[in-house]
Scaffold this active site. Structure first.
Site, PDB file in Angstrom:
ATOM      1  N   TYR A 157       0.848  -1.204   0.000  1.00 27.89           N
ATOM      2  CA  TYR A 157       0.000   0.000   0.000  1.00 27.89           C
ATOM      3  C   TYR A 157       0.880   1.250   0.000  1.00 27.89           C
ATOM      4  O   TYR A 157       0.657   2.183  -0.775  1.00 27.89           O
ATOM      5  CB  TYR A 157      -0.910  -0.036   1.233  1.00 27.89           C
ATOM      6  CG  TYR A 157      -1.911   1.093   1.315  1.00 27.89           C
ATOM      7  CD1 TYR A 157      -3.035   1.119   0.484  1.00 27.89           C
ATOM      8  CD2 TYR A 157      -1.762   2.131   2.236  1.00 27.89           C
ATOM      9  CE1 TYR A 157      -3.963   2.142   0.569  1.00 27.89           C
ATOM     10  CE2 TYR A 157      -2.683   3.153   2.328  1.00 27.89           C
ATOM     11  CZ  TYR A 157      -3.783   3.161   1.495  1.00 27.89           C
ATOM     12  OH  TYR A 157      -4.704   4.177   1.575  1.00 27.89           O
TER      13      TYR A 157
HETATM   14  P1  NAD Z   1     -13.444   2.205   0.668  1.00 29.02           P
HETATM   15  O1  NAD Z   1     -12.974   0.814   0.931  1.00 29.02           O
HETATM   16  O2  NAD Z   1     -14.559   2.764   1.459  1.00 29.02           O
HETATM   17  O3  NAD Z   1     -13.802   2.374  -0.900  1.00 29.02           O
HETATM   18  C1  NAD Z   1     -12.948   1.897  -1.900  1.00 29.02           C
HETATM   19  C2  NAD Z   1     -13.796   1.487  -3.087  1.00 29.02           C
HETATM   20  O4  NAD Z   1     -12.906   1.023  -4.124  1.00 29.02           O
HETATM   21  C3  NAD Z   1     -14.779   0.361  -2.787  1.00 29.02           C
HETATM   22  O5  NAD Z   1     -16.093   0.716  -3.180  1.00 29.02           O
HETATM   23  C4  NAD Z   1     -14.235  -0.801  -3.591  1.00 29.02           C
HETATM   24  O6  NAD Z   1     -15.236  -1.701  -4.045  1.00 29.02           O
HETATM   25  C5  NAD Z   1     -13.544  -0.070  -4.751  1.00 29.02           C
HETATM   26  N1  NAD Z   1     -12.578  -0.933  -5.434  1.00 29.02           N
HETATM   27  C6  NAD Z   1     -11.676  -1.791  -4.868  1.00 29.02           C
HETATM   28  N2  NAD Z   1     -11.024  -2.451  -5.821  1.00 29.02           N
HETATM   29  C7  NAD Z   1     -11.492  -2.023  -7.010  1.00 29.02           C
HETATM   30  C8  NAD Z   1     -11.209  -2.346  -8.371  1.00 29.02           C
HETATM   31  N3  NAD Z   1     -10.288  -3.291  -8.695  1.00 29.02           N
HETATM   32  N4  NAD Z   1     -11.880  -1.693  -9.342  1.00 29.02           N
HETATM   33  C9  NAD Z   1     -12.823  -0.778  -9.032  1.00 29.02           C
HETATM   34  N5  NAD Z   1     -13.151  -0.446  -7.777  1.00 29.02           N
HETATM   35  C10 NAD Z   1     -12.497  -1.048  -6.774  1.00 29.02           C
HETATM   36  O7  NAD Z   1     -12.132   3.108   0.793  1.00 29.02           O
HETATM   37  P2  NAD Z   1     -11.981   4.678   1.033  1.00 29.02           P
HETATM   38  O8  NAD Z   1     -11.595   4.871   2.434  1.00 29.02           O
HETATM   39  O9  NAD Z   1     -13.136   5.413   0.448  1.00 29.02           O
HETATM   40  O10 NAD Z   1     -10.678   4.913   0.141  1.00 29.02           O
HETATM   41  C11 NAD Z   1     -10.733   5.561  -1.121  1.00 29.02           C
HETATM   42  C12 NAD Z   1      -9.314   5.893  -1.532  1.00 29.02           C
HETATM   43  O11 NAD Z   1      -8.730   6.748  -0.551  1.00 29.02           O
HETATM   44  C13 NAD Z   1      -8.422   4.663  -1.628  1.00 29.02           C
HETATM   45  O12 NAD Z   1      -7.566   4.794  -2.733  1.00 29.02           O
HETATM   46  C14 NAD Z   1      -7.628   4.718  -0.333  1.00 29.02           C
HETATM   47  O13 NAD Z   1      -6.387   4.097  -0.424  1.00 29.02           O
HETATM   48  C15 NAD Z   1      -7.506   6.214  -0.129  1.00 29.02           C
HETATM   49  N6  NAD Z   1      -7.252   6.601   1.264  1.00 29.02           N
HETATM   50  C16 NAD Z   1      -8.114   6.230   2.257  1.00 29.02           C
HETATM   51  C17 NAD Z   1      -7.830   6.601   3.566  1.00 29.02           C
HETATM   52  C18 NAD Z   1      -8.720   6.205   4.694  1.00 29.02           C
HETATM   53  O14 NAD Z   1      -8.277   6.325   5.849  1.00 29.02           O
HETATM   54  N7  NAD Z   1      -9.951   5.779   4.477  1.00 29.02           N
HETATM   55  C19 NAD Z   1      -6.692   7.359   3.851  1.00 29.02           C
HETATM   56  C20 NAD Z   1      -5.840   7.712   2.815  1.00 29.02           C
HETATM   57  C21 NAD Z   1      -6.132   7.340   1.509  1.00 29.02           C
END
Ligand code: NAD
Length: 250
Positions: A157
């Site tokens: 990651y």
């Molecule tokens: P989440 O798990 O709530 O949502 C992620 C979505 O991506 C899900 O709906 C999932 O089905 C979809 N997904 C996964 N694999 C996929 C694929 N192969 N093709 C299409 N869709 C796919 O996560 P989130 O917290 O909303 O995170 C969104 C982004 O923000 C991510 O890239 C994550 O790394 C980043 N992020 C999140 C956080 C956090 O703390 N939540 C912090 C920093 C960065």
């Protein structure tokens, strides 16, 4: 950003079935834009469209962002449904297992890199040319502070997110004279399912590391993302913006 900022704009939001992607999609819709939610979770997509009351201008497309063929078909279908794409938010992602590097399995490593980094590359390379042809586009990639500081036991990651930051800088330079601006955001821990599924002890440590002593919200990420998608964002490209409650990450 003005009210109705996205009137006549069409957006693709990957990972739009929940969390940050969904919050971004809602904000674009509220400001007059058409949105395609792209996600691998078809049941989640159907549920969200129904919860949002199937508003005009909202479509949902099942896609695996790590597959070039899937992204290509989804793009063609989306353009057919909502027209040429002006805005792209790459939010789809997975965190992968919480395992030290020495025990991290290669298939897990590949899966995280394929979705979190290659997915951003594939969606960007497929969608940006149409933006450049029309002389306007905005792309926002959701990276993470993990990509700047490295998170123990999340080596894939961390590497993928560092890659997203570098990729944003590289591609932005290639597109500077096309009207397509590409930036990324590095959020700290945000209150979504991704964090809800984490070990509560780990979440406590995350909060302790945050000067504001809390998790961020998906709406806070959406607010910054939508400014970066707006016309007011006109002199930034290739930048990475922290969104981390005062936590300084270099
Ligand atoms: P989440 O798990 O709530 O949502 C992620 C979505 O991506 C899900 O709906 C999932 O089905 C979809 N997904 C996964 N694999 C996929 C694929 N192969 N093709 C299409 N869709 C796919 O996560 P989130 O917290 O909303 O995170 C969104 C982004 O923000 C991510 O890239 C994550 O790394 C980043 N992020 C999140 C956080 C956090 O703390 N939540 C912090 C920093 C960065």
């Amino acid at each position: 950003m003005k009210d109705g900022e996205f009137t006549d704009r069409a957006a693709i939001v990957t990972g739009g079935a929940k969390g940050i992607g969904l919050a971004v999609a809602k904000r674009i819709l509220e400001n007059g834009g058409k949105v395609a939610l792209w996600d691998v979770d078809d049941e989640g997509l159907a549920a969200r469209v129904s919860e949002l009351g199937s508003p005009p201008g909202l479509v949902a497309t099942t896609v695996d962002v790590s597959s070039e063929a899937s992204v290509s078909v989804a793009h063609a279908n989306t353009v057919g449904a909502i027209g040429p794409i002006d805005l792209l938010v790459n939010s789809a992602g997975i965190i992968g297992p919480t395992v030290p590097t020495v025990s991290y399995a290669l298939p897990d490593w590949k899966k995280v890199i394929d979705i979190d980094l290659t997915g951003v590359f594939l969606c960007s390379k497929t969608i940006a040319p149409g933006m450049a042809e029309r002389g306007f586009g905005r792309i926002v990639n959701i990276a993470s502070i993990a990509g700047k500081e490295g998170t123990a036991n999340a080596p894939a990651y961390s590497a993928a997110k560092a890659g997203v930051i570098a990729f944003t800088k590289a591609m932005s330079k290639e597109m500077l004279n096309t009207g397509v601006l590409i930036n990324c955001i590095a959020p700290g821990p945000i209150e979504t399912e991704m964090v809800a599924n984490a070990d509560p002890k780990h979440v406590e440590i995350m909060i302790l590391k945050c000067p504001m002593a809390r998790l961020g919200t998906a709406e806070e990420v959406a607010a910054m993302t939508c400014w970066l998608l707006s016309e007011e964002c006109s002199f930034n490209s290739g930048a990475c913006f922290d969104l981390s409650g005062g936590r300084a990450v270099y």
